[in-house]
Design a protein around this motif. Structure first.
Motif, PDB file in Angstrom:
ATOM      1  N   GLU A  30       0.831  -1.195   0.000  1.00  0.00           N
ATOM      2  CA  GLU A  30       0.000   0.000   0.000  1.00  0.00           C
ATOM      3  C   GLU A  30       0.868   1.249   0.000  1.00  0.00           C
ATOM      4  OE1 GLU A  30      -2.457  -0.457   3.427  1.00  0.00           O
ATOM      5  OE2 GLU A  30      -3.779  -1.923   2.467  1.00  0.00           O
ATOM      6  N   VAL A  31       0.280   2.364  -0.439  1.00  0.00           N
ATOM      7  CA  VAL A  31       1.003   3.632  -0.495  1.00  0.00           C
ATOM      8  C   VAL A  31       0.075   4.750  -0.049  1.00  0.00           C
ATOM      9  CG1 VAL A  31       0.394   4.033  -2.923  1.00  0.00           C
ATOM     10  CG2 VAL A  31       2.406   5.149  -1.943  1.00  0.00           C
ATOM     11  N   SER A  32       0.643   5.734   0.617  1.00  0.00           N
ATOM     12  CA  SER A  32      -0.105   6.918   1.023  1.00  0.00           C
ATOM     13  C   SER A  32       0.753   8.151   0.778  1.00  0.00           C
ATOM     14  CB  SER A  32      -0.510   6.837   2.502  1.00  0.00           C
ATOM     15  OG  SER A  32       0.643   6.758   3.328  1.00  0.00           O
ATOM     16  N   ALA A  33       0.118   9.319   0.686  1.00  0.00           N
ATOM     17  CA  ALA A  33       0.827  10.575   0.408  1.00  0.00           C
ATOM     18  C   ALA A  33       0.497  11.594   1.483  1.00  0.00           C
ATOM     19  CB  ALA A  33       0.435  11.109  -0.959  1.00  0.00           C
ATOM     20  N   VAL A  43       6.277  15.969  -2.285  1.00  0.00           N
ATOM     21  CA  VAL A  43       5.313  15.046  -1.670  1.00  0.00           C
ATOM     22  C   VAL A  43       6.048  13.811  -1.158  1.00  0.00           C
ATOM     23  CG1 VAL A  43       3.230  13.677  -2.037  1.00  0.00           C
ATOM     24  CG2 VAL A  43       3.525  15.850  -3.242  1.00  0.00           C
ATOM     25  N   THR A  44       5.792  13.429   0.081  1.00  0.00           N
ATOM     26  CA  THR A  44       6.378  12.226   0.654  1.00  0.00           C
ATOM     27  C   THR A  44       5.400  11.062   0.511  1.00  0.00           C
ATOM     28  OG1 THR A  44       7.701  13.462   2.254  1.00  0.00           O
ATOM     29  CG2 THR A  44       7.297  11.143   2.738  1.00  0.00           C
ATOM     30  N   ALA A 112       9.400  15.151  -6.278  1.00  0.00           N
ATOM     31  CA  ALA A 112       9.517  16.597  -6.476  1.00  0.00           C
ATOM     32  C   ALA A 112       8.177  17.226  -6.839  1.00  0.00           C
ATOM     33  CB  ALA A 112      10.546  16.897  -7.565  1.00  0.00           C
ATOM     34  N   LYS A 113       7.395  16.536  -7.688  1.00  0.00           N
ATOM     35  CA  LYS A 113       6.095  17.083  -8.093  1.00  0.00           C
ATOM     36  C   LYS A 113       5.213  15.960  -8.639  1.00  0.00           C
ATOM     37  CE  LYS A 113       4.032  20.823 -10.882  1.00  0.00           C
ATOM     38  NZ  LYS A 113       2.933  19.997 -11.459  1.00  0.00           N
ATOM     39  N   LEU A 114       3.954  15.962  -8.216  1.00  0.00           N
ATOM     40  CA  LEU A 114       2.993  15.010  -8.756  1.00  0.00           C
ATOM     41  C   LEU A 114       2.452  15.533 -10.089  1.00  0.00           C
ATOM     42  CD1 LEU A 114       0.911  14.121  -5.548  1.00  0.00           C
ATOM     43  CD2 LEU A 114       2.823  12.850  -6.543  1.00  0.00           C
ATOM     44  N   PRO A 115       2.020  14.648 -10.964  1.00  0.00           N
ATOM     45  CA  PRO A 115       1.502  15.105 -12.262  1.00  0.00           C
ATOM     46  C   PRO A 115       0.264  15.985 -12.095  1.00  0.00           C
ATOM     47  CG  PRO A 115       1.918  12.731 -12.269  1.00  0.00           C
ATOM     48  CD  PRO A 115       2.034  13.178 -10.847  1.00  0.00           C
TER      49      PRO A 115
END
Length: 229
Positions: A30-33, A43-44, A112-115
């Motif tokens: 799983e992944v979270s932001a 964004v981590t 660095a940056k989300l789309p």
């Protein structure tokens, strides 16, 4: 009694089987932001890989980045002790010495940056164990459909801010003409005026010569008559 005992035993075993299957199906990556908006910067992402093997520990996690995030835009924040971070052509890998059996793998990276404009980002992940077994969490979870058997880690985001009206108007307004073009345009007219005046003056020079000649001739005749008289 015996029949009752047998039925109870079968029921218990069946229940254990169902629990075992449910435990296997529940194992995910799983992944979270820490920022929930499309286009967000710095964004981590926190990943958690659940251990599903009872004989070997997790050795590495290979993540394929979604379109719009380049491997160069990702840096490691935290990983299990002794694990290293390596970029690949389509993502990155964190790995090292196999963890203890049953220990979940957790790691964090910074993007660095989300789309812009993307509200669903899937991170296909290959989870490798110390015995060589690979769990492939690579199936894309489509919105509104049931979760697939081996879903890829997914984060859902809020849409990014829309451009303001003033910004849009400024972007669509035609570019003003260069100042040099405005100041240079009268030059040909001025030049034509100067040229026409010069040409007009030079075309009448013979009249003044004729007048001077007549004056000189008249003076000569007048002096000649006075001498005779």
């Amino acid at each position: 009694m015996r029949n009752g005992f047998r039925l109870a035993t079968v029921s218990v075993l069946a229940g254990m089987g169902v629990l075992a299957l449910a435990g296997t199906a529940a194992a995910h990556v799983e992944v979270s932001a820490d920022k929930k908006q499309a286009g967000a910067s710095d964004v981590t992402l926190t990943f958690a890989g659940e251990a599903e093997s009872t004989t070997a520990g997790i050795k590495s996690e290979r993540v394929v980045l979604p379109e719009g995030i380049a491997p160069e835009a990702v840096t490691l924040v935290k990983a299990p002790a002794g694990w290293t971070f390596t970029r690949t052509d389509d993502g990155f890998t964190v790995g090292g010495k196999a963890l203890k059996v049953g220990t979940d793998a957790e790691w964090k990276v910074k993007v660095a940056k989300l789309p812009d404009g993307e509200t669903r980002l899937s991170f296909k992940t290959l989870e490798t164990y110390g015995d060589g077994k690979i769990s492939r969490w690579i199936e894309i979870q489509e919105e509104g459909e049931e979760e697939p058997e081996n879903p890829a880690p997914l984060i859902t985001l809020q849409p990014g801010p829309k451009p303001s009206a003033t910004t849009s108007a400024a972007a669509s307004a035609p570019a003003s003409a260069p100042a040099s073009a405005a100041t240079d345009s009268p030059a040909p007219v001025v030049q034509n005026q100067l040229t026409s005046e010069d040409s007009g003056g030079s075309s009448t020079w013979w009249i003044w010569v004729l007048i001077a000649a007549l004056v000189v001739a008249g003076g000569t005749v007048f002096l000649a008559r006075r001498r005779r008289g």
